[in-house]
Design an enzyme around this catalytic site. Structure first.
Site, mmCIF file in Angstrom:
data_model
loop_
_atom_site.group_PDB
_atom_site.id
_atom_site.type_symbol
_atom_site.label_atom_id
_atom_site.label_comp_id
_atom_site.label_asym_id
_atom_site.label_seq_id
_atom_site.Cartn_x
_atom_site.Cartn_y
_atom_site.Cartn_z
ATOM 1 N N ARG A 106 0.693 -1.349 -0.053
ATOM 2 C CA ARG A 106 0.029 0.125 -0.296
ATOM 3 C C ARG A 106 0.568 1.445 -0.060
ATOM 4 O O ARG A 106 1.447 1.490 0.631
ATOM 5 C CB ARG A 106 -1.383 -0.018 1.555
ATOM 6 C CG ARG A 106 -1.720 1.438 1.421
ATOM 7 C CD ARG A 106 -2.470 1.461 2.755
ATOM 8 N NE ARG A 106 -3.211 -0.076 3.093
ATOM 9 C CZ ARG A 106 -3.406 -0.437 4.122
ATOM 10 N NH1 ARG A 106 -3.162 0.133 4.842
ATOM 11 N NH2 ARG A 106 -4.238 -1.997 3.633
ATOM 12 N N HIS A 151 1.757 -1.661 5.625
ATOM 13 C CA HIS A 151 1.135 -2.326 4.518
ATOM 14 C C HIS A 151 2.610 -1.474 3.403
ATOM 15 O O HIS A 151 3.230 -1.807 2.198
ATOM 16 C CB HIS A 151 0.002 -2.381 3.773
ATOM 17 C CG HIS A 151 -1.261 -2.638 4.512
ATOM 18 N ND1 HIS A 151 -1.015 -3.989 3.428
ATOM 19 C CD2 HIS A 151 -1.844 -2.872 5.481
ATOM 20 C CE1 HIS A 151 -1.644 -4.723 4.149
ATOM 21 N NE2 HIS A 151 -2.405 -4.189 5.869
ATOM 22 N N ASP A 158 -3.649 -8.697 3.744
ATOM 23 C CA ASP A 158 -5.037 -8.722 4.191
ATOM 24 C C ASP A 158 -5.239 -9.649 3.153
ATOM 25 O O ASP A 158 -5.774 -9.457 2.128
ATOM 26 C CB ASP A 158 -5.722 -7.404 4.008
ATOM 27 C CG ASP A 158 -4.815 -5.877 4.983
ATOM 28 O OD1 ASP A 158 -4.467 -6.266 5.804
ATOM 29 O OD2 ASP A 158 -5.696 -5.074 4.834
ATOM 30 N N GLU A 240 -6.641 -7.605 13.924
ATOM 31 C CA GLU A 240 -7.474 -7.771 12.915
ATOM 32 C C GLU A 240 -7.179 -9.270 12.414
ATOM 33 O O GLU A 240 -6.178 -9.724 11.334
ATOM 34 C CB GLU A 240 -7.555 -7.186 11.882
ATOM 35 C CG GLU A 240 -7.352 -5.492 11.668
ATOM 36 C CD GLU A 240 -6.008 -4.641 11.173
ATOM 37 O OE1 GLU A 240 -5.708 -4.800 10.435
ATOM 38 O OE2 GLU A 240 -6.527 -3.367 11.085
ATOM 39 N N HIS A 243 -5.078 -9.780 9.051
ATOM 40 C CA HIS A 243 -3.922 -8.812 8.654
ATOM 41 C C HIS A 243 -2.870 -9.548 9.097
ATOM 42 O O HIS A 243 -1.955 -10.139 10.115
ATOM 43 C CB HIS A 243 -4.122 -7.481 9.284
ATOM 44 C CG HIS A 243 -3.058 -6.713 9.299
ATOM 45 N ND1 HIS A 243 -2.846 -5.749 8.909
ATOM 46 C CD2 HIS A 243 -1.512 -6.585 9.498
ATOM 47 C CE1 HIS A 243 -1.828 -4.517 8.697
ATOM 48 N NE2 HIS A 243 -0.582 -5.434 9.633
#
Length: 269
Positions: A106, A151, A158, A240, A243
């Site tokens: 990301r 990320h 994810d 999460e 993740h």
């Protein structure tokens, strides 16, 4: 030479200079767009069977629009992380499952987009699905949004598990009625994932991987994802269930900002 032709010549020279400047600016911009180090790959080049549903390329995410820096719906990762996912996929395929990734590398500009959105308290268009119980003023304090993301270092992913044969997930239509991400599976937005108890990116404590309220098949599905990935060097983020970060990370301290596209990769055209 007449005064007019001198003026005309001056205009032509000025126009040519302007064109040169514009071309130089365009070249400079093209040059300054960062690219990925050699050690980054498109996941597809390592494993073609892992499903890619790149949510931040679509408007179906907690912001409600495509996120900055996602030029193509492409999973990009460091090579060791991609190779470890391939090994996990090989194990899961034998059990009748496939991995599905929602987000991989990301860019920092995408994280900046999240931060701007989180500060804009008037924009709550996706609240009913992604953060029904969290006041938007609490997103930073409660750790749902941060100025930096693992990320951006390229080894965090994810993901979820899909039972084979995988049914397609229908696209989200902006403006459609939203249902809380922790609603029963047949009520929330349809996802071909096995039932994990919440949807992806659900800002709620029910997303904590080992939340005691999540039991039975939902807990078993989370543990299947967690145990197979942990065997291959991935570490889960306790808050999460989706993740995971591959360790040791090739770039533990570098937050990259090259766009998500085949062009950013040296060998990905």
């Amino acid at each position: 030479m007449t005064r007019f032709s001198l003026m005309a010549r001056g205009l032509v020279t000025a126009a040519a200079a302007l064109l040169t400047m514009t071309a130089a600016t365009a070249t400079a911009q093209a040059k300054t767009e960062p690219t990925a180090p050699e050690n980054f790959v498109a996941l597809r080049s390592v494993d073609r069977t892992i499903i890619q549903e790149m949510r931040y390329f679509t408007p179906h995410n907690f912001v409600g629009e495509r996120i900055d820096g996602y030029r193509q719906p492409l999973c990009v990762l460091t090579r060791p992380a991609a190779q470890a996912l391939h090994k996990d996929q090989t194990k899961l395929l034998r059990q009748g499952y496939t991995l599905k990734v929602y987000d991989c590398y990301r860019p920092q500009r995408a994280v900046d987009h999240f931060v701007r959105w989180a500060k804009d308290l008037d924009d709550q268009r996706m609240k009913a699905e992604f953060y029904p119980n969290v006041d938007k003023t609490r997103l930073f304090a409660d750790g749902y949004i941060a100025e930096k993301s693992g990320h951006s270092r390229g080894s965090t992913v994810d993901l979820t598990i899909v039972k084979l044969p995988a049914k397609p997930t229908r696209p989200y239509l902006p403006g459609e009625p939203l249902v809380p991400c922790y609603a029963p599976r047949d009520e929330r937005f349809p996802d071909n994932s096995v039932d994990m108890g919440t949807g992806f990116d659900c800002f709620d404590t029910l997303s904590h991987t080992l939340d005691p309220r999540v039991q039975g098949e939902q807990r078993a599905n989370r543990l299947l994802l967690k145990s197979t990935l942990e065997d291959l060097g991935f570490v889960n983020l306790a808050e999460e269930w989706w993740h995971f970060t591959y360790k040791p990370e090739p770039y533990p301290d570098t937050y990259f900002d090259f766009p998500v596209s085949a062009k950013s990769l040296h060998h990905g055209h």
